[in-house]
Design a protein around this motif. Sequence first.
Motif, PDB file in Angstrom:
ATOM      1  N   HIS A 155       1.013  -1.070   0.120  1.00  0.00           N
ATOM      2  CA  HIS A 155       0.092   0.068  -0.040  1.00  0.00           C
ATOM      3  C   HIS A 155       0.828   1.076  -0.053  1.00  0.00           C
ATOM      4  N   LEU A 156       0.378   2.043  -0.590  1.00  0.00           N
ATOM      5  CA  LEU A 156       1.079   3.550  -0.508  1.00  0.00           C
ATOM      6  C   LEU A 156       0.883   4.264   0.853  1.00  0.00           C
ATOM      7  N   PRO A 157       1.511   5.402   1.136  1.00  0.00           N
ATOM      8  CA  PRO A 157       1.439   5.767   2.270  1.00  0.00           C
ATOM      9  C   PRO A 157      -0.254   6.445   2.423  1.00  0.00           C
ATOM     10  N   GLY A 158      -0.340   7.080   1.195  1.00  0.00           N
ATOM     11  CA  GLY A 158      -1.911   7.626   1.336  1.00  0.00           C
ATOM     12  C   GLY A 158      -2.938   6.556   1.591  1.00  0.00           C
ATOM     13  N   GLU A 159      -2.731   5.489   1.643  1.00  0.00           N
ATOM     14  CA  GLU A 159      -3.582   4.471   1.760  1.00  0.00           C
ATOM     15  C   GLU A 159      -3.547   3.919   3.344  1.00  0.00           C
ATOM     16  N   LEU A 160      -2.630   4.497   3.923  1.00  0.00           N
ATOM     17  CA  LEU A 160      -2.396   4.006   5.330  1.00  0.00           C
ATOM     18  C   LEU A 160      -2.872   5.020   6.477  1.00  0.00           C
ATOM     19  N   SER A 161      -3.208   4.610   7.645  1.00  0.00           N
ATOM     20  CA  SER A 161      -3.641   5.455   8.731  1.00  0.00           C
ATOM     21  C   SER A 161      -2.449   5.938   9.184  1.00  0.00           C
ATOM     22  N   GLY A 162      -2.378   7.200  10.176  1.00  0.00           N
ATOM     23  CA  GLY A 162      -1.233   7.654  10.867  1.00  0.00           C
ATOM     24  C   GLY A 162      -0.456   6.714  11.777  1.00  0.00           C
ATOM     25  N   GLY A 163      -0.942   5.870  12.545  1.00  0.00           N
ATOM     26  CA  GLY A 163      -0.551   4.752  13.187  1.00  0.00           C
ATOM     27  C   GLY A 163       0.325   3.776  12.370  1.00  0.00           C
ATOM     28  N   GLN A 164      -0.186   3.502  11.342  1.00  0.00           N
ATOM     29  CA  GLN A 164       0.224   2.547  10.213  1.00  0.00           C
ATOM     30  C   GLN A 164       1.460   3.185   9.541  1.00  0.00           C
ATOM     31  N   LYS A 165       1.462   4.434   9.306  1.00  0.00           N
ATOM     32  CA  LYS A 165       2.658   5.255   8.662  1.00  0.00           C
ATOM     33  C   LYS A 165       3.892   5.288   9.670  1.00  0.00           C
ATOM     34  N   GLN A 166       3.469   5.398  10.995  1.00  0.00           N
ATOM     35  CA  GLN A 166       4.433   5.469  11.727  1.00  0.00           C
ATOM     36  C   GLN A 166       5.304   4.286  12.210  1.00  0.00           C
ATOM     37  N   ARG A 167       4.275   3.060  11.832  1.00  0.00           N
ATOM     38  CA  ARG A 167       5.070   1.789  12.201  1.00  0.00           C
ATOM     39  C   ARG A 167       5.775   1.397  10.999  1.00  0.00           C
ATOM     40  N   VAL A 168       5.482   1.951   9.716  1.00  0.00           N
ATOM     41  CA  VAL A 168       6.411   1.869   8.670  1.00  0.00           C
ATOM     42  C   VAL A 168       7.535   2.676   8.717  1.00  0.00           C
ATOM     43  N   ALA A 169       7.526   3.563   9.280  1.00  0.00           N
ATOM     44  CA  ALA A 169       8.531   4.609   9.618  1.00  0.00           C
ATOM     45  C   ALA A 169       9.506   3.752  10.631  1.00  0.00           C
ATOM     46  N   ILE A 170       9.046   3.213  11.730  1.00  0.00           N
ATOM     47  CA  ILE A 170       9.795   2.500  12.490  1.00  0.00           C
ATOM     48  C   ILE A 170      10.504   1.332  11.917  1.00  0.00           C
ATOM     49  N   ALA A 171       9.674   0.578  11.005  1.00  0.00           N
ATOM     50  CA  ALA A 171      10.258  -0.492  10.344  1.00  0.00           C
ATOM     51  C   ALA A 171      11.597  -0.105   9.389  1.00  0.00           C
ATOM     52  N   ARG A 172      11.380   1.206   8.695  1.00  0.00           N
ATOM     53  CA  ARG A 172      12.489   1.703   8.104  1.00  0.00           C
ATOM     54  C   ARG A 172      13.782   1.985   8.813  1.00  0.00           C
ATOM     55  N   ALA A 173      13.543   2.496  10.028  1.00  0.00           N
ATOM     56  CA  ALA A 173      14.487   2.842  10.908  1.00  0.00           C
ATOM     57  C   ALA A 173      15.270   1.548  11.489  1.00  0.00           C
ATOM     58  N   MET A 174      14.530   0.550  11.432  1.00  0.00           N
ATOM     59  CA  MET A 174      15.073  -0.877  11.846  1.00  0.00           C
ATOM     60  C   MET A 174      15.942  -1.401  10.825  1.00  0.00           C
ATOM     61  N   ILE A 175      15.653  -1.226   9.663  1.00  0.00           N
ATOM     62  CA  ILE A 175      16.082  -2.334   8.561  1.00  0.00           C
ATOM     63  C   ILE A 175      17.553  -2.621   8.442  1.00  0.00           C
ATOM     64  N   THR A 176      18.136  -1.483   9.061  1.00  0.00           N
ATOM     65  CA  THR A 176      19.790  -1.702   8.821  1.00  0.00           C
ATOM     66  C   THR A 176      20.294  -2.052  10.152  1.00  0.00           C
ATOM     67  N   ASN A 177      19.405  -2.509  11.090  1.00  0.00           N
ATOM     68  CA  ASN A 177      19.903  -3.245  12.292  1.00  0.00           C
ATOM     69  C   ASN A 177      20.605  -2.317  13.030  1.00  0.00           C
ATOM     70  N   PRO A 178      20.051  -0.811  13.502  1.00  0.00           N
ATOM     71  CA  PRO A 178      20.977   0.050  14.173  1.00  0.00           C
ATOM     72  C   PRO A 178      21.006  -0.365  15.421  1.00  0.00           C
ATOM     73  N   SER A 179      22.104   0.336  16.223  1.00  0.00           N
ATOM     74  CA  SER A 179      22.160   0.053  17.502  1.00  0.00           C
ATOM     75  C   SER A 179      21.255   1.093  18.280  1.00  0.00           C
ATOM     76  N   ILE A 180      21.131   2.339  17.855  1.00  0.00           N
ATOM     77  CA  ILE A 180      20.400   3.477  18.244  1.00  0.00           C
ATOM     78  C   ILE A 180      19.248   3.939  17.416  1.00  0.00           C
ATOM     79  N   ILE A 181      18.056   4.169  18.014  1.00  0.00           N
ATOM     80  CA  ILE A 181      16.925   4.713  17.355  1.00  0.00           C
ATOM     81  C   ILE A 181      16.855   6.261  18.095  1.00  0.00           C
ATOM     82  N   LEU A 182      16.506   7.263  17.177  1.00  0.00           N
ATOM     83  CA  LEU A 182      16.352   8.537  17.416  1.00  0.00           C
ATOM     84  C   LEU A 182      15.086   9.027  16.888  1.00  0.00           C
ATOM     85  N   ALA A 183      13.951   9.138  17.785  1.00  0.00           N
ATOM     86  CA  ALA A 183      12.772   9.787  17.338  1.00  0.00           C
ATOM     87  C   ALA A 183      12.421  11.023  17.832  1.00  0.00           C
TER      88      ALA A 183
END
Length: 326
Positions: A234-262
């Motif tokens: 689904h495109l971002p326009g087809e997602l709710s706000g909470g779903q968009k933020q979970r996509v953003a968190i998944a993107r932050a995690m994709i490289t397996n970083p040791s630090i998350i800055l939000a």
Amino acid sequence: MEHRRPVTEEGMLRYLSSGRVRGVGRALAGRIIDTFGVKALEVIESDPDRLAQVKGISREKAGEISEEYNRIKGLQELMTFLGGFGVQPEYAMLVWKKFGDESFDCIQGDPYSLCDPDIGVSFQVAEGEFVGVMGASGSGKSTLLNILGILDNYDSGEYILDGTLIKDLSENRSAEYRNRMIGFVFQSFNLINYKNAVENVALPLFYQGVSRRKRNLLAIEQLEKMGLADRAHHLPGELSGGQKQRVAIARAMITNPSIILADEPTGALDSSTSRDVMALFRQLNRQEGKTIVIVTHDPGVGRQCDRVIRISDGLIIPDESIITDN
């Protein structure tokens, strides 16, 4: 020094009887004031032996009360003096925390000591911590986060990341650290509108040269962890706000970083969705050991962090009592 302005006796007596001076409860304060009247503060300040004559106060306790009183009075005097030059109370508290009762001597004999790098923004975040950074709009929270994320440089001091001094790095070197160690989550999600959820999550791996097939497989894996497997295409326009933020968190995690800055990750979400997003951060911290730093102005978000760093006018606010005469 002649420029010191003592606090009023009325204000200090009120403060003493409030029970906020360590070692002096309301009942004990009442006995001290009943015994010495208007001389009570003078006795507490300079004559602990006489103070020990009050019932319930040993010589040792009298010394502790005197020391605590003078600490509070000295801090108030410093705040009053520096306030005359437009200095914020938070900064005066930092000066006192650094120099204590030698603060006035430092100002008079070595004014440049006030530029000490330990006065201002000085803190540590340990590996695996879950930390909130709180402050009003314009206090410097996002600027601090940008420095931590190696998005902005800084003028003075030091920023040590994983044992390495982060200072004046080249663009390539900065990008290398960001891609390897840090994941970012933003209030506005920062998703690319014409790319679906999988493509948005996989984007950081594109910059690492990972093949399309592998990065898409890893992106789907992250979306599954976020409970978004059915929204992968689904495109971002087809997602709710909470779903968009979970996509953003998944993107932050994709490289397996040791630090998350939000940066205000719940700012665009309703209260129920905010709780769900904070639960995800908690899970990443508890189960995967990620170090998480969340900038927020929401006290509810701050209460869910293990530790809160408060910032005002670009300064870290220490945990000190402030004396006010209203």
